[in-house]
Design a protein around this motif. Structure first.
Motif, PDB file in Angstrom:
ATOM      1  N   ARG A  39       0.830  -1.207   0.000  1.00 49.83           N
ATOM      2  CA  ARG A  39       0.000   0.000   0.000  1.00 49.83           C
ATOM      3  C   ARG A  39       0.866   1.259   0.000  1.00 49.83           C
ATOM      4  O   ARG A  39       0.554   2.239  -0.682  1.00 49.83           O
ATOM      5  N   ALA A  40       1.944   1.231   0.761  1.00 53.20           N
ATOM      6  CA  ALA A  40       2.833   2.396   0.814  1.00 53.20           C
ATOM      7  C   ALA A  40       3.472   2.646  -0.547  1.00 53.20           C
ATOM      8  O   ALA A  40       3.545   3.798  -1.004  1.00 53.20           O
ATOM      9  N   ARG A  41       3.917   1.590  -1.217  1.00 47.83           N
ATOM     10  CA  ARG A  41       4.512   1.746  -2.539  1.00 47.83           C
ATOM     11  C   ARG A  41       3.475   2.269  -3.531  1.00 47.83           C
ATOM     12  O   ARG A  41       3.759   3.150  -4.334  1.00 47.83           O
ATOM     13  N   ALA A  42       2.259   1.729  -3.454  1.00 41.71           N
ATOM     14  CA  ALA A  42       1.187   2.188  -4.350  1.00 41.71           C
ATOM     15  C   ALA A  42       0.850   3.660  -4.108  1.00 41.71           C
ATOM     16  O   ALA A  42       0.443   4.368  -5.025  1.00 41.71           O
ATOM     17  N   ALA A  43       1.041   4.106  -2.875  1.00 43.53           N
ATOM     18  CA  ALA A  43       0.775   5.504  -2.534  1.00 43.53           C
ATOM     19  C   ALA A  43       1.960   6.410  -2.864  1.00 43.53           C
ATOM     20  O   ALA A  43       1.885   7.616  -2.651  1.00 43.53           O
ATOM     21  N   GLY A  44       3.035   5.817  -3.381  1.00 46.53           N
ATOM     22  CA  GLY A  44       4.179   6.617  -3.802  1.00 46.53           C
ATOM     23  C   GLY A  44       5.290   6.789  -2.790  1.00 46.53           C
ATOM     24  O   GLY A  44       6.214   7.571  -3.011  1.00 46.53           O
ATOM     25  N   MET A  45       5.233   6.084  -1.682  1.00 42.19           N
ATOM     26  CA  MET A  45       6.305   6.197  -0.697  1.00 42.19           C
ATOM     27  C   MET A  45       7.584   5.577  -1.243  1.00 42.19           C
ATOM     28  O   MET A  45       7.543   4.568  -1.943  1.00 42.19           O
ATOM     29  N   SER A  46       8.703   6.149  -0.880  1.00 39.67           N
ATOM     30  CA  SER A  46       9.997   5.616  -1.300  1.00 39.67           C
ATOM     31  C   SER A  46      10.395   4.451  -0.392  1.00 39.67           C
ATOM     32  O   SER A  46       9.873   4.300   0.715  1.00 39.67           O
ATOM     33  N   TRP A  47      11.350   3.664  -0.891  1.00 42.79           N
ATOM     34  CA  TRP A  47      11.871   2.568  -0.064  1.00 42.79           C
ATOM     35  C   TRP A  47      12.494   3.127   1.207  1.00 42.79           C
ATOM     36  O   TRP A  47      12.365   2.529   2.285  1.00 42.79           O
ATOM     37  N   ALA A  48      13.157   4.268   1.109  1.00 47.49           N
ATOM     38  CA  ALA A  48      13.787   4.879   2.282  1.00 47.49           C
ATOM     39  C   ALA A  48      12.745   5.283   3.324  1.00 47.49           C
ATOM     40  O   ALA A  48      12.948   5.080   4.526  1.00 47.49           O
ATOM     41  N   THR A  57      16.886  -0.918   7.369  1.00 47.67           N
ATOM     42  CA  THR A  57      17.564  -0.180   6.299  1.00 47.67           C
ATOM     43  C   THR A  57      16.742  -0.254   5.019  1.00 47.67           C
ATOM     44  O   THR A  57      15.914  -1.150   4.835  1.00 47.67           O
ATOM     45  N   ARG A  58      17.018   0.705   4.132  1.00 48.93           N
ATOM     46  CA  ARG A  58      16.355   0.711   2.829  1.00 48.93           C
ATOM     47  C   ARG A  58      16.663  -0.574   2.075  1.00 48.93           C
ATOM     48  O   ARG A  58      15.801  -1.168   1.453  1.00 48.93           O
ATOM     49  N   GLN A  59      17.902  -1.037   2.173  1.00 49.89           N
ATOM     50  CA  GLN A  59      18.307  -2.256   1.482  1.00 49.89           C
ATOM     51  C   GLN A  59      17.525  -3.466   2.001  1.00 49.89           C
ATOM     52  O   GLN A  59      17.111  -4.323   1.221  1.00 49.89           O
ATOM     53  N   THR A  60      17.308  -3.517   3.298  1.00 50.21           N
ATOM     54  CA  THR A  60      16.572  -4.638   3.888  1.00 50.21           C
ATOM     55  C   THR A  60      15.141  -4.690   3.386  1.00 50.21           C
ATOM     56  O   THR A  60      14.647  -5.740   2.975  1.00 50.21           O
ATOM     57  N   VAL A  61      14.449  -3.558   3.418  1.00 47.86           N
ATOM     58  CA  VAL A  61      13.052  -3.548   2.998  1.00 47.86           C
ATOM     59  C   VAL A  61      12.935  -3.785   1.496  1.00 47.86           C
ATOM     60  O   VAL A  61      12.034  -4.495   1.033  1.00 47.86           O
ATOM     61  N   HIS A  62      13.865  -3.246   0.728  1.00 44.17           N
ATOM     62  CA  HIS A  62      13.817  -3.455  -0.722  1.00 44.17           C
ATOM     63  C   HIS A  62      14.098  -4.913  -1.070  1.00 44.17           C
ATOM     64  O   HIS A  62      13.437  -5.495  -1.934  1.00 44.17           O
ATOM     65  N   LYS A  63      15.050  -5.520  -0.386  1.00 44.93           N
ATOM     66  CA  LYS A  63      15.371  -6.927  -0.646  1.00 44.93           C
ATOM     67  C   LYS A  63      14.173  -7.828  -0.322  1.00 44.93           C
ATOM     68  O   LYS A  63      13.863  -8.753  -1.054  1.00 44.93           O
ATOM     69  N   LYS A  64      13.492  -7.520   0.772  1.00 52.62           N
ATOM     70  CA  LYS A  64      12.364  -8.344   1.202  1.00 52.62           C
ATOM     71  C   LYS A  64      11.118  -8.120   0.354  1.00 52.62           C
ATOM     72  O   LYS A  64      10.380  -9.058   0.056  1.00 52.62           O
ATOM     73  N   HIS A  65      10.863  -6.882  -0.045  1.00 55.18           N
ATOM     74  CA  HIS A  65       9.595  -6.551  -0.696  1.00 55.18           C
ATOM     75  C   HIS A  65       9.735  -6.028  -2.124  1.00 55.18           C
ATOM     76  O   HIS A  65       8.722  -5.784  -2.779  1.00 55.18           O
ATOM     77  N   GLY A  66      10.948  -5.846  -2.594  1.00 52.77           N
ATOM     78  CA  GLY A  66      11.166  -5.172  -3.855  1.00 52.77           C
ATOM     79  C   GLY A  66      10.860  -5.965  -5.102  1.00 52.77           C
ATOM     80  O   GLY A  66      10.613  -5.410  -6.149  1.00 52.77           O
ATOM     81  N   ARG A  67      10.864  -7.238  -5.008  1.00 56.75           N
ATOM     82  CA  ARG A  67      10.577  -8.048  -6.185  1.00 56.75           C
ATOM     83  C   ARG A  67       9.321  -8.863  -5.938  1.00 56.75           C
ATOM     84  O   ARG A  67       8.985  -9.179  -4.802  1.00 56.75           O
TER      85      ARG A  67
END
Length: 80
Positions: A39-48, A57-67
């Motif tokens: 929902r946050a990504r759909a609303a335009g929030m950044s990974w940071a 960390t941004r890397q942790t959340v992106h690795k877990k949810h980015g793909r």
């Protein structure tokens, strides 16, 4: 299982009941994280920004949810 029942089982003297409740809560927390990150990504929030909210960390959340990991775990047909 409702919250009151979870609380009762989590504080049970019987270890297996408490441990089962811990597993159920861990699964629920993971599904809620998936849902709200999507929902946050759909609303335009950044990974940071998301990482800051989750206190990781941004890397942790992106690795877990980015793909995409197949079908979303929060689909209507997902078992709760």
């Amino acid at each position: 299982m409702n919250f009151s029942a979870m609380e009762t089982e989590a504080t049970s003297v019987e270890p297996t009941e408490g441990l089962r409740t811990v597993v159920a809560l861990r699964r629920l927390a993971s599904r809620l994280e998936d849902l709200h990150v999507a929902r946050a990504r759909a609303a335009g929030m950044s990974w940071a920004d998301i990482a800051a909210c989750l206190e990781v960390t941004r890397q942790t959340v992106h690795k877990k949810h980015g793909r995409t990991r197949g079908s979303r775990r929060w689909d209507d047909d997902a078992d709760l």
